[in-house]
Scaffold this active site. Structure first.
Site, short mmCIF file in Angstrom:
data_model
loop_
_atom_site.label_atom_id
_atom_site.label_comp_id
_atom_site.label_asym_id
_atom_site.label_seq_id
_atom_site.Cartn_x
_atom_site.Cartn_y
_atom_site.Cartn_z
N TYR A 96 -6.97 -2.92 -1.47
CA TYR A 96 -8.35 -2.70 -1.92
C TYR A 96 -9.11 -1.82 -0.94
CZ TYR A 96 -12.90 -4.03 -3.99
OH TYR A 96 -14.13 -4.04 -4.59
N SER A 97 -8.92 -2.05 0.34
CA SER A 97 -9.61 -1.26 1.36
C SER A 97 -9.28 0.23 1.22
CB SER A 97 -9.25 -1.76 2.76
OG SER A 97 -9.83 -0.94 3.77
N LEU A 98 -8.01 0.53 0.98
CA LEU A 98 -7.59 1.92 0.83
C LEU A 98 -8.28 2.57 -0.36
CD1 LEU A 98 -5.66 4.27 1.64
CD2 LEU A 98 -3.97 3.24 0.10
N THR A 123 -3.37 -1.16 2.85
CA THR A 123 -2.79 -0.37 1.76
C THR A 123 -3.29 -0.83 0.39
OG1 THR A 123 -0.87 -1.85 1.64
CG2 THR A 123 -0.68 0.08 3.07
N GLU A 160 -6.88 -9.41 2.59
CA GLU A 160 -8.29 -9.17 2.88
C GLU A 160 -9.19 -10.32 2.44
OE1 GLU A 160 -7.35 -8.24 -1.04
OE2 GLU A 160 -7.07 -6.52 0.29
N ASP A 212 3.70 -7.73 -5.48
CA ASP A 212 2.94 -8.05 -4.27
C ASP A 212 2.04 -9.26 -4.46
OD1 ASP A 212 4.17 -5.97 -3.00
OD2 ASP A 212 2.44 -4.61 -3.04
N GLY A 213 1.50 -9.43 -5.68
CA GLY A 213 0.66 -10.60 -5.95
C GLY A 213 1.42 -11.90 -5.78
#
Length: 291
Positions: free
Chosen positions: A189-191, A187, A147, A73-74
């Site tokens: 850091y916020s999660l 899905t 984000e 994903d990165g």
């Protein structure tokens, strides 16, 4: 058709899959290009057989029909930066770990290339957020797929982030930091900080505090038509901000605001893929973890 390949970190063990990808692309008539970073990775691993054209400047990206992100994903987040406002469709080939964004497994390479060649896919538009500031930040790449975060530096004491929605005062967050996430980033850091999961097509941002001092403070979902602005206070002179995996140190004198970017990220969605399937697989929903 022209396809660009982008990757940040390849290992020798990945080369059988890379060679298979080249074979399948060539057999289906694709003209293969490589970004500078992917070219360096291939050379570092001793490539002498794979044939491709090198993308010599960012403007050539606009001539591509697709770009394949090879990694996790990165890497796909970095691919979004490479594509920028050109909105070239991105296919994520997962040789990483989590794979919320890079959803195509290496054992599906022949199938995925065949779908691309036949046009048997859909394009999923993912909204981006844009950071506006009175200072030049992040080398002018001021958008993010996941984000924007504000965070205290190192072991310094918590900070206060005064937050406004369309100029109206929302709250002062006494916390280690604050996250403004897109639906895609919900899905990530916020999660992990207690934020809700949001489906990709939702037109919203979620504001999530990081380790808030006041336990009554909870994440809040706002319209992505909103402009969110901040004033930061703290004992330290410097604070950290980030856009996805890119970070920078700033002072409280820097003006910061976030809103939806005018362009979006276009992700290739192959047949039989659904966001709910990814949630169940990656978060182990529906599995009895007691065994």
């Amino acid at each position: 058709m022209k396809v660009a390949l982008h990757g940040l970190s390849l290992k020798a063990e990945h080369f059988p899959q890379i060679e298979l990808l080249f074979q399948e692309l060539s057999s289906h008539g694709f003209e293969i290009f490589a970004t500078d970073s992917f070219d360096r990775q291939l050379k570092m691993n001793g490539n002498k057989l794979l044939s491709y054209w090198l993308l010599e400047n960012s403007d050539e990206i606009s001539q591509m029909d697709f770009i394949i992100s090879i990694g996790g994903d990165g890497t796909l987040l970095d691919t979004v930066c490479v594509v920028g406002s050109h909105e070239i469709p991105i296919l994520g080939l997962n040789i990483g770990r989590m794979g919320f964004l890079a959803t195509v497994a290496t054992d599906r390479i022949p199938e995925a290339v065949k779908y691309l060649a036949e046009g048997n896919f859909q394009i999923e538009s993912r909204s981006l957020l844009r950071l506006d500031s009175n200072r030049r930040l992040f080398n002018g790449i001021h958008f993010a797929l996941n984000e924007f975060t504000i965070h205290k530096r190192d072991t310094s004491s918590m900070i206060t982030v005064h937050t406004y929605i369309d100029g109206k005062y929302l709250n002062s967050y006494w916390a280690d930091g604050l996250i403004v996430s897109t639906p895609t980033g919900s899905t990530g850091y916020s999660l992990s900080c207690g934020g809700p999961l949001i489906t990709p097509e939702a037109k919203s941002f979620v504001i999530t505090p990081v380790s808030p001092h006041n336990l009554n403070v909870r994440p809040i979902i706002v319209s992505d038509d909103s402009e969110i602005s901040f004033k930061i206070e703290g004992r330290a002179d410097k604070f950290m901000i980030s856009l996805d995996s890119r970070s920078s140190s700033i002072s409280s004198e820097v003006d910061l605001s976030v809103k939806k970017e005018k362009f979006s990220a276009k992700l290739v969605k192959l047949p039989h893929y659904h966001f709910f399937d990814t949630l169940r697989q990656k978060l182990n929903w529906g599995y009895d973890m007691r065994n």
